[in-house]
Write an enzyme that holds these catalytic residues in place. Structure first.
Site, mmCIF file in Angstrom:
data_model
loop_
_atom_site.group_PDB
_atom_site.id
_atom_site.type_symbol
_atom_site.label_atom_id
_atom_site.label_comp_id
_atom_site.label_asym_id
_atom_site.label_seq_id
_atom_site.Cartn_x
_atom_site.Cartn_y
_atom_site.Cartn_z
ATOM 1 N N TRP A 99 0.987 -1.438 0.305
ATOM 2 C CA TRP A 99 0.067 0.036 -0.072
ATOM 3 C C TRP A 99 0.938 1.444 -0.019
ATOM 4 O O TRP A 99 0.645 2.112 -0.801
ATOM 5 C CB TRP A 99 -0.770 0.435 1.114
ATOM 6 C CG TRP A 99 -2.242 -1.197 1.521
ATOM 7 C CD1 TRP A 99 -2.164 -2.194 1.896
ATOM 8 C CD2 TRP A 99 -2.670 -1.456 0.377
ATOM 9 N NE1 TRP A 99 -2.889 -2.957 1.278
ATOM 10 C CE2 TRP A 99 -3.994 -2.242 1.068
ATOM 11 C CE3 TRP A 99 -3.371 -1.040 -1.597
ATOM 12 C CZ2 TRP A 99 -5.005 -2.834 -0.452
ATOM 13 C CZ3 TRP A 99 -3.992 -1.215 -1.669
ATOM 14 C CH2 TRP A 99 -5.039 -2.502 -1.479
ATOM 15 N N ASP A 166 -1.801 6.648 6.657
ATOM 16 C CA ASP A 166 -3.358 5.265 5.971
ATOM 17 C C ASP A 166 -3.397 4.553 7.433
ATOM 18 O O ASP A 166 -2.600 3.688 7.447
ATOM 19 C CB ASP A 166 -2.049 5.511 4.538
ATOM 20 C CG ASP A 166 -3.661 3.918 4.353
ATOM 21 O OD1 ASP A 166 -4.651 3.108 5.320
ATOM 22 O OD2 ASP A 166 -3.480 3.307 3.314
ATOM 23 N N LYS A 190 -12.063 -2.776 6.422
ATOM 24 C CA LYS A 190 -11.500 -3.440 7.502
ATOM 25 C C LYS A 190 -12.010 -3.047 8.749
ATOM 26 O O LYS A 190 -11.956 -4.169 9.141
ATOM 27 C CB LYS A 190 -9.497 -3.120 6.930
ATOM 28 C CG LYS A 190 -8.768 -2.590 5.774
ATOM 29 C CD LYS A 190 -8.743 -3.862 5.221
ATOM 30 C CE LYS A 190 -8.748 -3.615 3.404
ATOM 31 N NZ LYS A 190 -7.757 -2.724 3.046
HETATM 32 C C1 LIG Z 1 -6.857 -2.277 2.215
HETATM 33 C C2 LIG Z 1 -5.923 -1.239 1.726
HETATM 34 C C3 LIG Z 1 -5.855 -0.149 1.057
HETATM 35 C C4 LIG Z 1 -6.552 0.038 0.221
HETATM 36 O O1 LIG Z 1 -8.374 -0.176 0.230
HETATM 37 P P1 LIG Z 1 -9.062 0.465 -0.535
HETATM 38 O O2 LIG Z 1 -10.381 1.465 -0.174
HETATM 39 O O3 LIG Z 1 -9.271 -0.574 -1.240
HETATM 40 O O4 LIG Z 1 -8.436 1.432 -1.633
HETATM 41 C C5 LIG Z 1 -5.377 0.989 1.190
HETATM 42 N N1 LIG Z 1 -4.226 0.810 2.875
HETATM 43 C C6 LIG Z 1 -4.014 0.047 3.486
HETATM 44 C C7 LIG Z 1 -3.212 0.017 4.868
HETATM 45 C C8 LIG Z 1 -5.229 -1.019 3.258
HETATM 46 O O5 LIG Z 1 -5.835 -2.240 4.112
#
Ligand SMILES: *Cc1c(COP(=O)(O)O)cnc(C)c1O
Length: 358
Positions: A99, A166, A190
């Site tokens: 990511w 993030d 998540k």
């Molecule tokens: C799942 C995830 C993403 C991607 O998220 P989307 O909403 O599918 O774009 C980005 N960063 C992390 C840490 C993730 O776990």
């Protein structure tokens, strides 16, 4: 029987969230209409957004001077919106996995990117330390929980430049000192809600400093000034997110979540370290994620990987297969996963070991 749901994302949500959302899909707020067929500008739905923002602020103790907005596009759109809005000349990034790599790639479209450290040399099985954050960077970007590799930055770091994180896969899993961050963002799927909504917590005074023209929809200030109602927001995921926020509050908030999350993670990592059939993939204990616990078959037992997966799924465990970049297994222990599910997995690992010893 409800399964023990270890999926990494989309992933387990509280029953409370699912049941209240089903109700609202049938009849929202006594309106005699489904949540899917009402105006997002109705006073009933505006009240949902307002309450969700208020609970974000309350549960995370967000100080004055920050906005909370709900957007579409997933966390992945933030990889581009962040540099679009705040990268003037140079940004710094910590590369802790896939990511982060994707975020770095987008930032490079907007200016100089200094990757201060990377864990790529060891397949991202550790969090790099001892790096220097350049004082002339517009911001420093980290991924607090690396969903794929199972590492996590559990301390709020001190950064000399605005810190951007993030937190897609560990938001609300522990108390966070928001004042140390300029932006925190994440996809909801998540730890919060079904896919479709992205939250962004943003310190207002970091905006308005870059010279470039920014398309209206990609400008944070558009969404802040319209309180997430510039265009039609993802109504159903926002409603579901509010239910999870209420559930969090009813269950003692993030401090209480952290306690349970530590218990679940300690239990499972303890078993991985003890059990002769398995081994963990993250050597340094302080880098191990509480949200995504990665492990593989121990040396000499590799041939049992599929058999263990089948054995566990017969016992009602789902979503344990590891990401293809790591292999083996990944048990995601998000907030909504009950302690009993972690216990059930440990029992299955013990039963498997006993079975193979005979
Ligand atoms: C799942 C995830 C993403 C991607 O998220 P989307 O909403 O599918 O774009 C980005 N960063 C992390 C840490 C993730 O776990």
């Amino acid at each position: 029987m409800k399964k023990h749901n270890f999926y990494a994302g989309p992933s387990i949500l509280p029953d409370y969230t699912i049941e209240n959302t089903i109700e609202a899909l049938k009849d929202f707020s006594g309106m005699g209409l489904s949540l899917m067929e009402i105006s997002h500008r109705s006073k009933q739905f505006v009240a949902i957004v307002d309450e969700a923002v208020a609970l974000f602020k309350e549960l995370l103790s967000i100080p004055e001077g920050y906005s909370v907005i709900f957007l579409g596009g997933g966390a992945s759109l933030q990889f581009c919106m962040i540099p679009y809005n705040i990268l003037g000349k140079k940004a710094a990034y910590l590369n802790t996995g896939e990511w982060a790599t994707k975020a770095i790639k987008e930032a490079k479209l907007f200016g100089d990117v200094e990757v201060v450290a990377s864990g790529e040399d060891k397949n991202y099985n550790y969090i790099p330390k001892g790096y220097i954050i350049p004082a002339d960077a517009d911001y420093f970007h980290i991924t607090t929980n690396n969903t794929i590799y199972g590492t996590e930055i559990l301390k709020d770091i001190d950064s000399p430049v605005p810190l951007v994180a993030d937190m897609s896969s560990d938001i609300f899993s522990r108390p966070v000192d928001i004042s140390k961050y300029a932006i925190i963002y994440g996809g909801a799927q998540k730890n919060l809600a079904p896919a479709g909504v992205t939250f962004v917590i943003i310190k207002n005074d970091i905006l308005g400093k870059v010279d470039r023209a920014i398309p209206t929809m990609l400008k944070y200030s558009t969404h802040i000034s319209k309180e997430s109602m510039f265009n039609t927001p993802p109504v159903v995921p926002i409603f579901a997110a509010l239910q999870t926020l209420k559930w969090l509050k009813n269950n003692g908030g993030v401090a209480e979540m952290e306690k349970v999350n530590i218990r679940k993670a300690d239990l499972l990592y303890g078993e991985i370290d003890r059990n002769s059939m398995f081994k963990g993939t993250i050597p340094a204990k302080e880098d191990r994620s509480r949200m995504n616990v990665c492990f593989v078959m121990n040396d000499g037992f590799e041939q049992f990987e599929k058999e263990f997966n089948d054995f566990a799924s017969e016992k009602g465990m789902i979503g344990l297969k590891g990401h293809r970049s790591v292999g083996g297994f990944r048990a995601s222990l998000y907030n909504a996963l009950p302690f009993e599910s972690a216990q059930a997995l440990v029992k299955v690992m013990q039963d498997f070991e006993n079975m193979k010893k005979l």
